[in-house]
Design a protein around this motif. Structure first.
Motif, PDB file in Angstrom:
ATOM      1  N   PHE A  49       0.885  -1.171   0.000  1.00 28.13           N
ATOM      2  CA  PHE A  49       0.000   0.000   0.000  1.00 28.13           C
ATOM      3  C   PHE A  49       0.915   1.211   0.000  1.00 28.13           C
ATOM      4  CE2 PHE A  49      -2.464  -3.268   2.292  1.00 28.13           C
ATOM      5  CZ  PHE A  49      -3.592  -3.309   1.488  1.00 28.13           C
ATOM      6  N   GLY A  50       1.144   1.823  -1.172  1.00 28.55           N
ATOM      7  CA  GLY A  50       2.122   2.907  -1.249  1.00 28.55           C
ATOM      8  C   GLY A  50       3.473   2.359  -0.834  1.00 28.55           C
ATOM      9  N   GLY A  51       4.095   2.965   0.182  1.00 29.43           N
ATOM     10  CA  GLY A  51       5.402   2.496   0.621  1.00 29.43           C
ATOM     11  C   GLY A  51       5.324   1.369   1.643  1.00 29.43           C
ATOM     12  N   LEU A  52       4.107   1.118   2.140  1.00 23.83           N
ATOM     13  CA  LEU A  52       3.968   0.105   3.189  1.00 23.83           C
ATOM     14  C   LEU A  52       3.846  -1.294   2.580  1.00 23.83           C
ATOM     15  CD1 LEU A  52       3.326  -0.402   6.332  1.00 23.83           C
ATOM     16  CD2 LEU A  52       0.975  -0.580   5.508  1.00 23.83           C
ATOM     17  N   THR A  72      -6.276  -6.611  -4.995  1.00 24.07           N
ATOM     18  CA  THR A  72      -5.460  -7.143  -6.080  1.00 24.07           C
ATOM     19  C   THR A  72      -4.017  -7.253  -5.589  1.00 24.07           C
ATOM     20  OG1 THR A  72      -6.862  -5.873  -7.540  1.00 24.07           O
ATOM     21  CG2 THR A  72      -4.905  -6.849  -8.514  1.00 24.07           C
ATOM     22  N   PRO A  73      -3.384  -8.415  -5.749  1.00 20.20           N
ATOM     23  CA  PRO A  73      -2.001  -8.558  -5.283  1.00 20.20           C
ATOM     24  C   PRO A  73      -1.053  -7.655  -6.079  1.00 20.20           C
ATOM     25  CG  PRO A  73      -2.979 -10.697  -5.806  1.00 20.20           C
ATOM     26  CD  PRO A  73      -3.918  -9.659  -6.320  1.00 20.20           C
ATOM     27  N   SER A  74       0.027  -7.165  -5.409  1.00 21.62           N
ATOM     28  CA  SER A  74       1.047  -6.407  -6.127  1.00 21.62           C
ATOM     29  C   SER A  74       1.935  -7.366  -6.905  1.00 21.62           C
ATOM     30  CB  SER A  74       1.908  -5.611  -5.146  1.00 21.62           C
ATOM     31  OG  SER A  74       1.086  -4.864  -4.285  1.00 21.62           O
ATOM     32  N   ALA A  75       2.081  -8.580  -6.411  1.00 26.84           N
ATOM     33  CA  ALA A  75       2.860  -9.596  -7.113  1.00 26.84           C
ATOM     34  C   ALA A  75       2.386 -10.958  -6.640  1.00 26.84           C
ATOM     35  CB  ALA A  75       4.347  -9.425  -6.822  1.00 26.84           C
ATOM     36  N   GLY A  76       2.723 -11.981  -7.413  1.00 24.50           N
ATOM     37  CA  GLY A  76       2.396 -13.335  -6.998  1.00 24.50           C
ATOM     38  C   GLY A  76       1.218 -13.922  -7.737  1.00 24.50           C
ATOM     39  N   ARG A  77       0.847 -15.115  -7.328  1.00 31.84           N
ATOM     40  CA  ARG A  77      -0.111 -15.905  -8.078  1.00 31.84           C
ATOM     41  C   ARG A  77      -0.942 -16.726  -7.103  1.00 31.84           C
ATOM     42  NH1 ARG A  77      -0.268 -18.657 -13.191  1.00 31.84           N
ATOM     43  NH2 ARG A  77      -0.826 -20.823 -12.890  1.00 31.84           N
ATOM     44  N   ILE A  78      -2.248 -16.848  -7.394  1.00 35.19           N
ATOM     45  CA  ILE A  78      -3.137 -17.646  -6.552  1.00 35.19           C
ATOM     46  C   ILE A  78      -3.823 -18.677  -7.444  1.00 35.19           C
ATOM     47  CG2 ILE A  78      -5.111 -17.610  -4.989  1.00 35.19           C
ATOM     48  CD1 ILE A  78      -4.446 -14.533  -4.674  1.00 35.19           C
ATOM     49  N   ALA A 111      -0.101  -8.410  11.107  1.00 31.61           N
ATOM     50  CA  ALA A 111       0.811  -9.362  10.481  1.00 31.61           C
ATOM     51  C   ALA A 111       0.503  -9.581   9.002  1.00 31.61           C
ATOM     52  CB  ALA A 111       0.769 -10.694  11.221  1.00 31.61           C
ATOM     53  N   GLY A 112      -0.675  -9.130   8.552  1.00 31.76           N
ATOM     54  CA  GLY A 112      -1.028  -9.287   7.137  1.00 31.76           C
ATOM     55  C   GLY A 112      -1.983 -10.435   6.866  1.00 31.76           C
ATOM     56  N   LYS A 113      -2.642 -10.953   7.930  1.00 33.63           N
ATOM     57  CA  LYS A 113      -3.542 -12.089   7.759  1.00 33.63           C
ATOM     58  C   LYS A 113      -4.764 -11.724   6.910  1.00 33.63           C
ATOM     59  CE  LYS A 113      -4.406 -12.414  12.159  1.00 33.63           C
ATOM     60  NZ  LYS A 113      -3.685 -11.279  12.764  1.00 33.63           N
ATOM     61  N   THR A 114      -5.427 -10.645   7.324  1.00 36.13           N
ATOM     62  CA  THR A 114      -6.648 -10.263   6.614  1.00 36.13           C
ATOM     63  C   THR A 114      -6.328  -9.790   5.195  1.00 36.13           C
ATOM     64  OG1 THR A 114      -7.823  -9.756   8.648  1.00 36.13           O
ATOM     65  CG2 THR A 114      -8.643  -8.715   6.663  1.00 36.13           C
ATOM     66  N   THR A 115      -5.186  -9.098   5.023  1.00 33.61           N
ATOM     67  CA  THR A 115      -4.773  -8.689   3.682  1.00 33.61           C
ATOM     68  C   THR A 115      -4.602  -9.920   2.786  1.00 33.61           C
ATOM     69  OG1 THR A 115      -3.618  -6.795   4.627  1.00 33.61           O
ATOM     70  CG2 THR A 115      -3.017  -7.417   2.394  1.00 33.61           C
ATOM     71  N   THR A 116      -3.996 -10.968   3.350  1.00 31.67           N
ATOM     72  CA  THR A 116      -3.818 -12.206   2.593  1.00 31.67           C
ATOM     73  C   THR A 116      -5.165 -12.803   2.195  1.00 31.67           C
ATOM     74  OG1 THR A 116      -1.779 -12.653   3.800  1.00 31.67           O
ATOM     75  CG2 THR A 116      -2.811 -14.518   2.682  1.00 31.67           C
TER      76      THR A 116
END
Lengths: 344, 244
Positions: free
Chosen positions: B12-15, B53-59, B39-44
């Motif tokens: 999210f921006g620089g975060l 939308t992910p910044s990178a990666g694949r699901i 920790a990023g659980k809900t974001t995941t």
């Protein structure tokens, strides 16, 4: 579809009343029946206008383009009649087709807009379409002066056997039946939407589009379907009115007042229902006519007062008022959450 | 493999909320994601379910790439989810709410099958008696049940649960644990976020611990709770506490 039976019954009852109405009116009122038939057609026209608009409203989209699709249908009929030699009766399906296709195009690009943004886009579309029709070659669409439209029916006058007013009666009777048929078609479409899975999709999209999508509903598709159905029906109405009135003219045929009546009537009668817009059209037509006969001048002020008061005191329209009264009389009404809570 | 997450990241921006996240969930597994707040659980979970939308990666869901699928497509592919913040359709009855998922959750469902699936979801989530009640009249606990019933009605292959136990009393939580097990026994893979540790212990086959957006440990409940890095993430190091 089991629950559809009452709907089918009351539609059938309405159809029977409509089928007998001209004969009964003529027997009861003689010459006065001519104007009663015309009033009935006006009321049915308002009902078709209102119920077709409500179809899209059920998905949560407020369209201000109903006048545009009404006008598109009317102009399709006029151009068809003036430019080709095909039978005028084809103007009805053609008006629906042209309006439906326009809605498909407009909806594909604007239905992703929400609330006020969609409303403004559709309002702009009405003005643009009116301007385009005005700028079309005069030989085709008549420019600012409009076009004449041949009537759907030509009465047969039999001298000696008929009185002169019966010419007008014959004409009004024929139109009355076509309006009734189009009204029944519109009601049928509305009932199908209300009694099949479409209702679940439309209501879910209206209340929470994001959650509806998570549950598998395709919001864009649901809204586009509603828009096309809604517009095709009002396009047919436009074609029919053009033939009854005998002419189309940009300022009148695309008048914004058509859109205003299309949305005020369901709000007055009860949104998102089949009965509400129909009931609203009947009551508002009667109120308007009564006021017109009582105060020849300024009756619109009275009409406005009735509308403002009803929206203030009946937030869910006539249908909502009826439900509230029935609940009050029947005691508790729906089971309260507390009754059914039980042990967790 | 039912669910595969590869190199997932979200900025999210620089975060950097999530980065370098890889994990796989096998069919029929109950998989927990835990970690301290932030920790990023809900974001995941939001990236898996399509809210972000992910910044990178694949699901991948059952071998199908769903990284860029929209909500409805993910649902049709077999992903069901219950929201942490309950959002029923208030104008509909409980049964009508569930019917939306039953009718549209899986393409080609007939009315009869949908009705059966809705009845089943209502029964399993204990909402049978409330089927004709308007959803706006439900209590919070009932709304949570409705949330799960709606997700179940879409006939999911993978069910995502975001802190559904939050706010439940212990007895209610035990019932919910039973419900999740039952769902798994019918072949549904479950991925859940939870703060209530006894629930994680009772339910999870495997646990992913996240910290600062990265995977910290992955294994059984006993393994991860014995991991020194996990204890440190939750409780802080001894010397840190001394300084404080």
């Amino acid at each position: 579809m089991r629950r559809a039976l009452p709907d089918v019954l009351w539609t059938l009852a309405l159809a029977i009343v409509a089928a007998l109405a001209p004969t009964l009116l003529k027997a009861g009122f003689d010459q006065a029946s001519v104007s009663y038939l015309s009033l009935a057609s006006n009321a049915m026209s308002l009902g078709i206008l209102a119920l077709s608009w409500d179809l899209l409203a059920r998905t949560g989209q407020l369209s201000l383009a109903h006048a545009a699709f009404y006008g598109a249908g009317a102009y399709a009929a006029a151009v068809l009649a003036n430019a080709t030699g095909v039978p005028i009766v084809l103007a009805l399906p053609l008006g629906g087709l042209v309006a439906g296709l326009l809605a498909l195009g407009l909806g594909s690009v604007t239905l992703r807009l929400k609330g006020i943004y969609f409303a403004i886009a559709t309002l702009a579309f009405t003005e643009v379409l009116k301007a385009v029709v005005q700028e079309l070659p005069t030989g085709l669409a008549g420019g600012a002066a409009g076009l004449n439209v041949p009537p759907l029916f030509r009465p047969h006058f039999v001298p000696g056997q008929m009185q002169r007013w019966e010419i007008a009666f014959q004409r009004n009777e024929a139109y009355f039946y076509v309006y009734a048929a189009l009204l029944v078609l519109t009601i049928a479409v509305s009932i199908v939407v209300q009694r099949t899975r479409l209702r679940a999709a439309f209501t879910a999209v209206r209340t929470n589009e994001a959650v509806a999508a998570v549950m598998g509903v395709r919001p864009a598709r649901a809204k586009l379907l509603a828009f096309v159905l809604s517009s095709a029906l009002v396009g047919m109405l436009g074609a029919l009115e053009a033939m009854r009135l005998g002419s189309v003219i940009p300022d009148g045929t695309f008048a914004i007042s058509t859109t205003v009546f299309a949305l005020v009537t369901p709000i007055f009668g009860g949104l998102y229902t089949t009965l509400g817009p129909i009931l609203g059209a009947g009551v508002l037509s009667a109120v308007e006519e009564t006021l017109k006969r009582t105060f020849a001048e300024g009756y619109l002020i009275g009409y406005g007062v009735v509308l403002v008061a009803s929206i203030l005191f009946m937030p869910r329209g006539l249908v909502g008022l009826a439900t509230r009264l029935r609940r009050r009389r029947g005691g508790s009404g729906t089971p309260a959450a507390g009754d059914a809570e039980g042990p967790a | 493999m039912m669910l595969r997450v590869q190199g997932l990241a979200k900025r999210f921006g620089g975060l950097v909320a999530v980065s370098d996240l890889d994990f796989e969930v096998t069919e029929g597994e109950i998989f927990a994601i835990i970690g301290p707040n932030g920790a990023g659980k809900t974001t995941t979970l939001n990236m898996i379910s399509g809210l972000l939308t992910p910044s990178a990666g694949r699901i991948e869901l059952a071998g199908r790439d769903i990284t860029h699928a929209n909500s409805a497509e993910r649902c049709h592919a077999g992903l069901g989810r219950a929201f942490q913040v309950v959002q029923p359709f208030p104008e509909m009855t409980v049964e009508e709410n569930v019917m939306v998922g039953a009718l549209y959750g899986a393409p080609g469902t007939s009315n009869a099958v949908a009705r059966r699936r809705a009845a089943d979801a209502l029964e399993r989530s204990g909402l049978d008696a409330l089927r004709d009640v308007p959803a706006e009249e439900l209590t919070l606990l009932q709304e949570k049940r409705l949330e799960i019933a709606r997700a179940l009605a879409t006939a999911p292959r993978v069910l995502l649960l975001d802190e559904v136990m939050a706010g439940l009393r212990p007895a209610e939580a035990r019932l919910a644990v039973g419900l999740v097990r039952e769902v798994r026994d019918q072949g549904v893979t479950v991925v859940f976020i939870e703060h209530v540790m006894p629930v994680v212990r009772d339910l999870a086959d495997r646990v992913l611990v996240m910290d600062y957006g990265r995977p910290l440990a992955l294994g059984s409940y006993a393994e991860v709770t014995a991991d020194a890095r996990v204890i440190e993430a939750y409780l802080g190091r001894d010397d840190e506490e001394d300084e404080a």
